[in-house]
Design a protein around this motif. Structure first.
Motif, PDB file in Angstrom:
ATOM      1  N   PRO A 198      -5.936  -2.811 -19.737  1.00 21.19           N
ATOM      2  CA  PRO A 198      -5.567  -4.260 -19.201  1.00 21.19           C
ATOM      3  C   PRO A 198      -4.265  -3.719 -20.649  1.00 21.19           C
ATOM      4  N   GLY A 199      -3.207  -4.596 -20.479  1.00 18.15           N
ATOM      5  CA  GLY A 199      -2.010  -4.869 -21.516  1.00 18.15           C
ATOM      6  C   GLY A 199      -1.321  -3.875 -20.992  1.00 18.15           C
ATOM      7  N   THR A 200      -1.522  -1.796 -20.217  1.00 15.51           N
ATOM      8  CA  THR A 200      -0.503  -1.757 -20.514  1.00 15.51           C
ATOM      9  C   THR A 200       0.941  -1.673 -19.071  1.00 15.51           C
ATOM     10  N   GLN A 201       1.454  -0.912 -19.892  1.00 17.87           N
ATOM     11  CA  GLN A 201       3.188  -1.542 -18.918  1.00 17.87           C
ATOM     12  C   GLN A 201       3.251  -0.151 -18.148  1.00 17.87           C
ATOM     13  N   LEU A 202       3.342  -0.817 -16.450  1.00 18.53           N
ATOM     14  CA  LEU A 202       3.588   0.227 -15.612  1.00 18.53           C
ATOM     15  C   LEU A 202       5.045  -0.394 -15.459  1.00 18.53           C
ATOM     16  N   THR A 203       5.352   0.630 -14.154  1.00 16.14           N
ATOM     17  CA  THR A 203       6.557   0.394 -13.168  1.00 16.14           C
ATOM     18  C   THR A 203       6.051   0.771 -11.811  1.00 16.14           C
ATOM     19  N   ILE A 204       6.522  -0.166 -10.657  1.00 13.97           N
ATOM     20  CA  ILE A 204       5.358   0.729  -9.497  1.00 13.97           C
ATOM     21  C   ILE A 204       7.279   0.714  -8.514  1.00 13.97           C
ATOM     22  N   ASP A 205       7.107   1.567  -7.502  1.00 15.18           N
ATOM     23  CA  ASP A 205       8.679   1.936  -7.103  1.00 15.18           C
ATOM     24  C   ASP A 205       8.512   0.977  -5.597  1.00 15.18           C
ATOM     25  N   ILE A 206       8.886  -0.337  -5.744  1.00 18.33           N
ATOM     26  CA  ILE A 206       8.833  -0.770  -4.776  1.00 18.33           C
ATOM     27  C   ILE A 206      10.604  -0.302  -3.295  1.00 18.33           C
ATOM     28  N   ARG A 207      10.338  -0.063  -2.633  1.00 18.84           N
ATOM     29  CA  ARG A 207      10.919   0.450  -1.717  1.00 18.84           C
ATOM     30  C   ARG A 207      12.274   1.184  -2.337  1.00 18.84           C
ATOM     31  N   GLY A 208      12.001   1.984  -4.170  1.00 17.13           N
ATOM     32  CA  GLY A 208      12.976   2.370  -4.447  1.00 17.13           C
ATOM     33  C   GLY A 208      14.529   1.906  -5.489  1.00 17.13           C
ATOM     34  N   LYS A 209      13.060   0.592  -5.707  1.00 17.62           N
ATOM     35  CA  LYS A 209      13.493   0.821  -7.062  1.00 17.62           C
ATOM     36  C   LYS A 209      12.357  -0.148  -8.203  1.00 17.62           C
ATOM     37  N   ASP A 210      12.344   0.316  -9.084  1.00 19.70           N
ATOM     38  CA  ASP A 210      11.425  -0.210 -10.475  1.00 19.70           C
ATOM     39  C   ASP A 210      11.317  -1.359 -10.410  1.00 19.70           C
ATOM     40  N   SER A 211       9.858  -2.026 -10.467  1.00 15.49           N
ATOM     41  CA  SER A 211       9.426  -2.953 -10.626  1.00 15.49           C
ATOM     42  C   SER A 211       8.374  -3.310 -11.753  1.00 15.49           C
ATOM     43  N   GLU A 240       0.749  -1.030  -0.070  1.00 11.65           N
ATOM     44  CA  GLU A 240      -0.008   0.220  -0.101  1.00 11.65           C
ATOM     45  C   GLU A 240       0.605   1.161   0.052  1.00 11.65           C
ATOM     46  N   GLY A 241       0.885   2.229  -1.144  1.00 10.37           N
ATOM     47  CA  GLY A 241       1.006   4.000  -0.420  1.00 10.37           C
ATOM     48  C   GLY A 241       2.445   3.485  -1.914  1.00 10.37           C
ATOM     49  N   ALA A 242       2.725   1.971  -2.326  1.00  5.08           N
ATOM     50  CA  ALA A 242       3.842   2.533  -3.366  1.00  5.08           C
ATOM     51  C   ALA A 242       3.083   2.804  -4.840  1.00  5.08           C
ATOM     52  N   THR A 243       4.586   4.098  -5.347  1.00  5.33           N
ATOM     53  CA  THR A 243       3.704   4.843  -6.381  1.00  5.33           C
ATOM     54  C   THR A 243       3.695   4.144  -7.584  1.00  5.33           C
ATOM     55  N   VAL A 244       3.001   4.816  -8.679  1.00  4.93           N
ATOM     56  CA  VAL A 244       2.836   4.561  -9.612  1.00  4.93           C
ATOM     57  C   VAL A 244       2.995   4.861 -10.797  1.00  4.93           C
ATOM     58  N   PHE A 245       4.024   4.044 -11.899  1.00  9.61           N
ATOM     59  CA  PHE A 245       4.304   5.713 -13.238  1.00  9.61           C
ATOM     60  C   PHE A 245       4.092   4.413 -14.658  1.00  9.61           C
ATOM     61  N   CYS A 246       3.989   6.038 -15.351  1.00 13.71           N
ATOM     62  CA  CYS A 246       3.617   4.643 -16.828  1.00 13.71           C
ATOM     63  C   CYS A 246       4.621   5.548 -17.472  1.00 13.71           C
ATOM     64  N   GLN A 247       5.804   5.271 -18.200  1.00 15.30           N
ATOM     65  CA  GLN A 247       6.519   5.827 -18.842  1.00 15.30           C
ATOM     66  C   GLN A 247       7.196   6.972 -17.723  1.00 15.30           C
ATOM     67  N   GLY A 248       7.391   7.292 -16.665  1.00 14.48           N
ATOM     68  CA  GLY A 248       8.586   7.849 -15.526  1.00 14.48           C
ATOM     69  C   GLY A 248       7.910   7.952 -14.917  1.00 14.48           C
TER      70      GLY A 248
END
Lengths: 354, 131
Positions: free
Chosen positions: A328-341, A289-297
């Protein structure tokens, strides 16, 4: 044991993952006595509930149960609840026509809200909080019916989903409903507090050969997450509208009024608000909970619940993101404790029973 | 390895001391008690070989369904080896916590830091109090 809204509850009896699989494959028994149970009586009970509930109440048939929301004037969610229309017999003998089952964390708030609306509207209705006098046990999983049916004096298997009735389980009065919070077929039992331990042991004992195990809060969370059921305080709050939460099915907006209705209609026009999505993550780390979600940065939202899915054997999460990144299908990244996942938007639910 | 021959930290790491090239090397793992308490492990991040560990500071992390937990370096020194296969075989941690479940080896830079560690009996007494 942890403190959960003032209730001392086990996160797990043995292992979250083991208990999770047990519910999906056999049978899990949950002590959900923390859920708030409110009995509503009086000539205006229907009018009062109809005034505060996002679903239509007037056409509910005896024994029917509906999931819906209690909202504030601004259309924010005060709680997600089940409303039960009790039987004519129950109403005739006790005067109680309806029951509301609410979240433990919101019980006092909802009781106060109902009492205030009752007074303000001059409704002839009485709200009795019977949470502490009663207990609630959920029996969930594919083997639930073979274990429950011999114990109860009703044909539990022929009950329709989202219905309930008065019954007797091994000599104890109960109210049985075909409801649950796991994504599996299952039943929930309301019994008197003094009978609770006996019923708990009877169900577990009878279910032993069918693989029944007690299940704690941890697996309750992973199960409901796979089934994409929202959890108050995570996917639902006073600043989130039912429209954003994807709970359109829990709204009856036509030809009726209730608190928050006009605001919700406005929300339906606002296509820019963040919406609830499902995410399947690469890798093994859990986005919490609270992790930031990014789309292309670019930050586009935040995770509201995340866990490891024992069924899918990968991390999953629910998040609120801007609608243009929600397909659905969109590629995102999540900042998990400082690392992009890396993560992919997937349709909800993550799991549905075949 | 027999846990009676190991040393323990108050933060549940175990330590096996050996001699290598005239200096002391410690093999570090996570105690059976800690692994049992964590349950449902999903992820382990190993320290980097060549990185510098500082006693009682986080040096890698382990994640269970419930939560993320830091592992603390029992002593200061350079990380000289890690158990590369472990993150993909987390069940080894519970199957053989004091053997195949080892996590990293550290070349000890200050032997006196070993004196702060607990023997198995003292560690078990501490765990009993925690439980």
């Amino acid at each position: 044991m942890v403190d959960f809204a003032g209730w001392s509850m086990p996160i797990q009896y043995t292992s979250i993952v083991e208990e999770h699989h047990c519910v999906r494959k056999a049978l899990g028994v949950f002590d959900i006595s923390h859920m708030g149970r409110l009995n509503i009586s009086g000539a205006d009970a229907v009018r009062l509930i109809d005034h505060v509930f996002t679903r239509r109440v007037v056409d509910m048939k005896p024994n029917q149960i509906r999931y819906g929301l209690v909202c504030n004037e601004a259309g924010g969610i005060l709680d997600d609840v089940l409303v039960y229309r009790l039987s004519a017999d129950t109403e005739a003998t006790s005067g109680i026509s309806h029951r509301m089952v609410v979240n433990a964390s919101n019980r006092e708030k909802i009781v106060a809200w109902l009492n205030e609306k009752q007074k303000r509207g001059g409704f002839d209705a009485k709200i009795a909080d019977v949470t502490l006098e009663t207990a609630m046990i959920a029996v969930q999983g594919p083997n639930a019916i073979q274990v429950l049916n011999p114990l109860v004096d009703v044909d539990a298997g022929s009950m329709r989903y989202y219905t309930g009735q008065v019954a007797n389980i091994a000599g104890h009065d109960c109210y049985i409903s075909r409801t649950g919070y796991t994504g599996e077929d299952g039943w929930e039992l309301i019994v008197t507090a003094p009978a609770s331990t006996a019923v708990w042991e009877i169900v577990l004992g009878a279910g032993h050969s069918a693989g029944a195990k007690p299940v704690g809060l941890g697996a309750r969370d992973t199960l409901r997450l796979e089934a994409a059921m929202p959890l108050y305080g995570h996917e639902l709050s006073e600043t989130i509208s039912p429209v954003q939460a994807g709970l359109g099915f829990a709204l009856n907006l036509k030809d009726r009024d209730f608190i928050g209705r006009d605001a919700i209609v406005q929300f339906q026009q606002d296509t820019a608000l963040p919406v609830r999505i499902g995410l399947a993550l690469d890798g093994k780390r859990i986005a919490r909970e609270g992790a930031t979600v990014f789309c292309q940065g670019k930050p586009i939202g935040a995770v509201t619940s995340g866990t490891y899915s024992p069924t899918l054997d990968r991390p999953i999460a629910m998040a609120y993101v801007s609608p243009d990144s929600s397909q659905p299908g969109t590629q995102l990244t999540i900042d998990i404790r400082g690392k992009d996942s890396p993560a992919t938007v997937v349709p909800l639910p993550f799991y549905s029973r075949s | 390895m027999n846990p009676d021959q190991l040393l323990f930290t108050k933060t549940h790491e175990w330590v096996a001391v050996s001699e290598q090239d005239g200096g002391k090397v410690v093999t570090v793992g996570l105690s059976a008690f800690a692994i049992e308490a964590l349950t449902d492990l999903v992820y382990l991040e190993l320290p980097k070989v060549g990185s510098q560990a500082t006693a009682e500071e986080p040096f890698c992390e382990v994640e269970s369904v419930k939560a993320v937990s830091d592992l603390y370096a029992p002593v200061s020194g350079k990380v000289i080896a890690v158990n590369d296969g472990l993150p993909n075989a987390l069940e080894t941690l519970s199957d053989d916590p004091y053997g195949a479940g080892w996590i990293a080896k550290i070349a000890v830079s200050d032997d006196s830091e070993l004196d702060r560690l607990l023997d198995h009996a003292a560690y078990q007494a501490m765990c009993q109090e925690e439980a």
